[in-house]
Design a protein around this motif. Structure first.
Motif, PDB file in Angstrom:
ATOM      1  N   GLN A  37       0.833  -1.205   0.000  1.00 49.83           N
ATOM      2  CA  GLN A  37       0.000   0.000   0.000  1.00 49.83           C
ATOM      3  C   GLN A  37       0.868   1.256   0.000  1.00 49.83           C
ATOM      4  O   GLN A  37       0.571   2.229  -0.702  1.00 49.83           O
ATOM      5  N   ARG A  38       1.941   1.235   0.775  1.00 50.33           N
ATOM      6  CA  ARG A  38       2.853   2.393   0.788  1.00 50.33           C
ATOM      7  C   ARG A  38       3.484   2.608  -0.585  1.00 50.33           C
ATOM      8  O   ARG A  38       3.602   3.737  -1.054  1.00 50.33           O
ATOM      9  N   ASN A  39       3.866   1.494  -1.245  1.00 53.54           N
ATOM     10  CA  ASN A  39       4.446   1.605  -2.584  1.00 53.54           C
ATOM     11  C   ASN A  39       3.444   2.201  -3.566  1.00 53.54           C
ATOM     12  O   ASN A  39       3.805   3.036  -4.403  1.00 53.54           O
ATOM     13  N   GLN A  40       2.188   1.772  -3.489  1.00 55.65           N
ATOM     14  CA  GLN A  40       1.168   2.305  -4.392  1.00 55.65           C
ATOM     15  C   GLN A  40       0.954   3.792  -4.169  1.00 55.65           C
ATOM     16  O   GLN A  40       0.825   4.561  -5.129  1.00 55.65           O
ATOM     17  N   LEU A  52       3.902  10.818 -14.915  1.00 52.39           N
ATOM     18  CA  LEU A  52       4.420   9.575 -15.498  1.00 52.39           C
ATOM     19  C   LEU A  52       3.380   8.931 -16.410  1.00 52.39           C
ATOM     20  O   LEU A  52       2.186   8.981 -16.133  1.00 52.39           O
ATOM     21  N   ASN A  53       3.852   8.286 -17.490  1.00 52.73           N
ATOM     22  CA  ASN A  53       2.933   7.530 -18.339  1.00 52.73           C
ATOM     23  C   ASN A  53       2.859   6.094 -17.812  1.00 52.73           C
ATOM     24  O   ASN A  53       3.504   5.737 -16.831  1.00 52.73           O
ATOM     25  N   ALA A  54       2.076   5.234 -18.482  1.00 50.70           N
ATOM     26  CA  ALA A  54       1.812   3.886 -17.980  1.00 50.70           C
ATOM     27  C   ALA A  54       3.080   3.030 -17.913  1.00 50.70           C
ATOM     28  O   ALA A  54       3.300   2.309 -16.928  1.00 50.70           O
ATOM     29  N   SER A  55       3.929   3.103 -18.943  1.00 54.06           N
ATOM     30  CA  SER A  55       5.147   2.288 -18.923  1.00 54.06           C
ATOM     31  C   SER A  55       6.113   2.768 -17.834  1.00 54.06           C
ATOM     32  O   SER A  55       6.765   1.956 -17.159  1.00 54.06           O
ATOM     33  N   GLN A  56       6.184   4.081 -17.634  1.00 55.58           N
ATOM     34  CA  GLN A  56       7.038   4.620 -16.582  1.00 55.58           C
ATOM     35  C   GLN A  56       6.519   4.200 -15.207  1.00 55.58           C
ATOM     36  O   GLN A  56       7.297   3.874 -14.309  1.00 55.58           O
ATOM     37  N   GLN A  57       5.195   4.192 -15.055  1.00 56.27           N
ATOM     38  CA  GLN A  57       4.600   3.772 -13.784  1.00 56.27           C
ATOM     39  C   GLN A  57       4.939   2.325 -13.480  1.00 56.27           C
ATOM     40  O   GLN A  57       5.252   1.976 -12.334  1.00 56.27           O
ATOM     41  N   LYS A  58       4.889   1.489 -14.512  1.00 56.88           N
ATOM     42  CA  LYS A  58       5.188   0.066 -14.322  1.00 56.88           C
ATOM     43  C   LYS A  58       6.640  -0.127 -13.876  1.00 56.88           C
ATOM     44  O   LYS A  58       6.923  -0.890 -12.943  1.00 56.88           O
ATOM     45  N   GLU A  59       7.562   0.572 -14.523  1.00 51.38           N
ATOM     46  CA  GLU A  59       8.973   0.459 -14.159  1.00 51.38           C
ATOM     47  C   GLU A  59       9.238   1.036 -12.768  1.00 51.38           C
ATOM     48  O   GLU A  59      10.010   0.474 -11.987  1.00 51.38           O
ATOM     49  N   SER A  61       7.123   1.146 -10.320  1.00 51.93           N
ATOM     50  CA  SER A  61       6.563   0.271  -9.284  1.00 51.93           C
ATOM     51  C   SER A  61       7.536  -0.845  -8.935  1.00 51.93           C
ATOM     52  O   SER A  61       7.662  -1.218  -7.762  1.00 51.93           O
ATOM     53  N   THR A  62       8.265  -1.368  -9.938  1.00 49.18           N
ATOM     54  CA  THR A  62       9.258  -2.400  -9.632  1.00 49.18           C
ATOM     55  C   THR A  62      10.415  -1.818  -8.813  1.00 49.18           C
ATOM     56  O   THR A  62      10.895  -2.447  -7.875  1.00 49.18           O
ATOM     57  N   ILE A  63      10.841  -0.603  -9.165  1.00 44.19           N
ATOM     58  CA  ILE A  63      11.926   0.041  -8.415  1.00 44.19           C
ATOM     59  C   ILE A  63      11.494   0.303  -6.972  1.00 44.19           C
ATOM     60  O   ILE A  63      12.253   0.047  -6.029  1.00 44.19           O
ATOM     61  N   LEU A  64      10.278   0.803  -6.790  1.00 43.60           N
ATOM     62  CA  LEU A  64       9.783   1.088  -5.445  1.00 43.60           C
ATOM     63  C   LEU A  64       9.671  -0.185  -4.615  1.00 43.60           C
ATOM     64  O   LEU A  64       9.965  -0.184  -3.413  1.00 43.60           O
ATOM     65  N   ALA A  65       9.247  -1.273  -5.251  1.00 45.49           N
ATOM     66  CA  ALA A  65       9.145  -2.546  -4.539  1.00 45.49           C
ATOM     67  C   ALA A  65      10.528  -3.033  -4.098  1.00 45.49           C
ATOM     68  O   ALA A  65      10.695  -3.509  -2.967  1.00 45.49           O
ATOM     69  N   GLU A  66      11.517  -2.902  -4.981  1.00 43.52           N
ATOM     70  CA  GLU A  66      12.887  -3.295  -4.629  1.00 43.52           C
ATOM     71  C   GLU A  66      13.412  -2.457  -3.467  1.00 43.52           C
ATOM     72  O   GLU A  66      14.013  -2.980  -2.523  1.00 43.52           O
ATOM     73  N   GLN A  67      13.190  -1.155  -3.545  1.00 45.46           N
ATOM     74  CA  GLN A  67      13.653  -0.272  -2.482  1.00 45.46           C
ATOM     75  C   GLN A  67      12.977  -0.600  -1.157  1.00 45.46           C
ATOM     76  O   GLN A  67      13.603  -0.554  -0.101  1.00 45.46           O
ATOM     77  N   SER A  68      11.699  -0.924  -1.223  1.00 41.60           N
ATOM     78  CA  SER A  68      10.954  -1.242  -0.015  1.00 41.60           C
ATOM     79  C   SER A  68      11.497  -2.496   0.655  1.00 41.60           C
ATOM     80  O   SER A  68      11.670  -2.527   1.883  1.00 41.60           O
ATOM     81  N   THR A  69      11.799  -3.524  -0.130  1.00 41.66           N
ATOM     82  CA  THR A  69      12.337  -4.753   0.458  1.00 41.66           C
ATOM     83  C   THR A  69      13.730  -4.510   1.050  1.00 41.66           C
ATOM     84  O   THR A  69      14.040  -5.013   2.131  1.00 41.66           O
ATOM     85  N   LYS A  70      14.557  -3.718   0.358  1.00 49.14           N
ATOM     86  CA  LYS A  70      15.878  -3.379   0.889  1.00 49.14           C
ATOM     87  C   LYS A  70      15.751  -2.604   2.197  1.00 49.14           C
ATOM     88  O   LYS A  70      16.481  -2.846   3.156  1.00 49.14           O
ATOM     89  N   ARG A 111      19.236   4.593 -13.194  1.00 50.24           N
ATOM     90  CA  ARG A 111      17.957   3.967 -13.539  1.00 50.24           C
ATOM     91  C   ARG A 111      16.884   5.024 -13.796  1.00 50.24           C
ATOM     92  O   ARG A 111      16.072   4.887 -14.708  1.00 50.24           O
ATOM     93  N   MET A 112      16.888   6.081 -12.975  1.00 48.40           N
ATOM     94  CA  MET A 112      15.899   7.139 -13.142  1.00 48.40           C
ATOM     95  C   MET A 112      16.122   7.896 -14.451  1.00 48.40           C
ATOM     96  O   MET A 112      15.167   8.299 -15.107  1.00 48.40           O
ATOM     97  N   LYS A 113      17.376   8.083 -14.842  1.00 46.77           N
ATOM     98  CA  LYS A 113      17.668   8.752 -16.114  1.00 46.77           C
ATOM     99  C   LYS A 113      17.125   7.956 -17.285  1.00 46.77           C
ATOM    100  O   LYS A 113      16.664   8.519 -18.277  1.00 46.77           O
ATOM    101  N   LYS A 114      17.202   6.619 -17.178  1.00 49.49           N
ATOM    102  CA  LYS A 114      16.700   5.766 -18.253  1.00 49.49           C
ATOM    103  C   LYS A 114      15.181   5.792 -18.331  1.00 49.49           C
ATOM    104  O   LYS A 114      14.608   5.752 -19.423  1.00 49.49           O
ATOM    105  N   ILE A 115      14.517   5.880 -17.197  1.00 52.53           N
ATOM    106  CA  ILE A 115      13.055   5.806 -17.157  1.00 52.53           C
ATOM    107  C   ILE A 115      12.411   7.145 -17.482  1.00 52.53           C
ATOM    108  O   ILE A 115      11.472   7.221 -18.280  1.00 52.53           O
ATOM    109  N   LEU A 116      12.913   8.217 -16.888  1.00 54.94           N
ATOM    110  CA  LEU A 116      12.273   9.532 -17.003  1.00 54.94           C
ATOM    111  C   LEU A 116      12.808  10.319 -18.189  1.00 54.94           C
ATOM    112  O   LEU A 116      13.933  10.131 -18.630  1.00 54.94           O
ATOM    113  N   SER A 117      11.960  11.234 -18.661  1.00 50.04           N
ATOM    114  CA  SER A 117      12.418  12.164 -19.690  1.00 50.04           C
ATOM    115  C   SER A 117      13.317  13.203 -19.023  1.00 50.04           C
ATOM    116  O   SER A 117      13.435  13.247 -17.797  1.00 50.04           O
ATOM    117  N   LEU A 118      13.943  14.057 -19.813  1.00 55.28           N
ATOM    118  CA  LEU A 118      14.876  15.043 -19.274  1.00 55.28           C
ATOM    119  C   LEU A 118      14.185  16.003 -18.293  1.00 55.28           C
ATOM    120  O   LEU A 118      14.702  16.268 -17.205  1.00 55.28           O
TER     121      LEU A 118
END
Length: 154
Positions: A37-40, A52-59, A61-70, A111-118
């Protein structure tokens, strides 16, 4: 008359300190949420801030989940170390810990540079810098017990 006035001031002062402090409702509620719920919520907040667009949101969400587990693993490790004997880290251990943290931050930026626009990246970096300064001010205040003046540096 003078003594009565002093006693009245003391009573008023003591009752004002005896009242309970109000806990921030956001923090109390965040503790009750599950990690998912916190990640969402964090993803929705980033979507609003960075558009963010849909593909950026998907990517993201995976990053946020990884950070949360760490983060959860590090918190559990800290709690385990807190219970054991309190020891100061050696200079080598401290260096390794800080080096690892900085490496993780570098990887996150890439990773953020790859996902986000300038434009999105600039906005994300600005938000991150402001949040860092707020935390730095708060830590300095609690360590020194007095307000500090920290400029708007990144």
């Amino acid at each position: 008359m003078k003594k009565l006035f002093i006693v009245a001031l003391l009573v008023v002062g003591m009752t004002s300190f005896a009242q309970e402090k109000e806990v921030r409702p956001e923090r109390a509620q965040m503790g009750q949420l599950t990690p998912d719920q916190r990640n969402q919520l964090q993803l929705k907040k980033m979507t609003l801030e960075l558009d963010l667009n849909a593909s950026q949101q998907k990517e993201m969400s995976t990053i946020l989940a990884e950070q949360s587990t760490k983060r959860e693993a590090k918190m559990a490790e800290r709690k385990a170390n807190k219970d054991s004997a309190k020891k100061r880290l050696t200079s080598d251990e401290l260096f390794a810990k800080k080096s690892q943290m900085l490496d993780e931050q570098i990887v996150m930026k890439e990773r953020m540079k790859k996902i986000l626009s300038l434009d999105q990246y600039k906005k994300w970096d600005d938000i991150k810098g402001k949040r860092h300064n707020r935390i730095k001010k708060r830590m300095a205040y609690h360590q020194n017990r007095k307000p500090t003046k920290i400029g708007d540096k990144k």
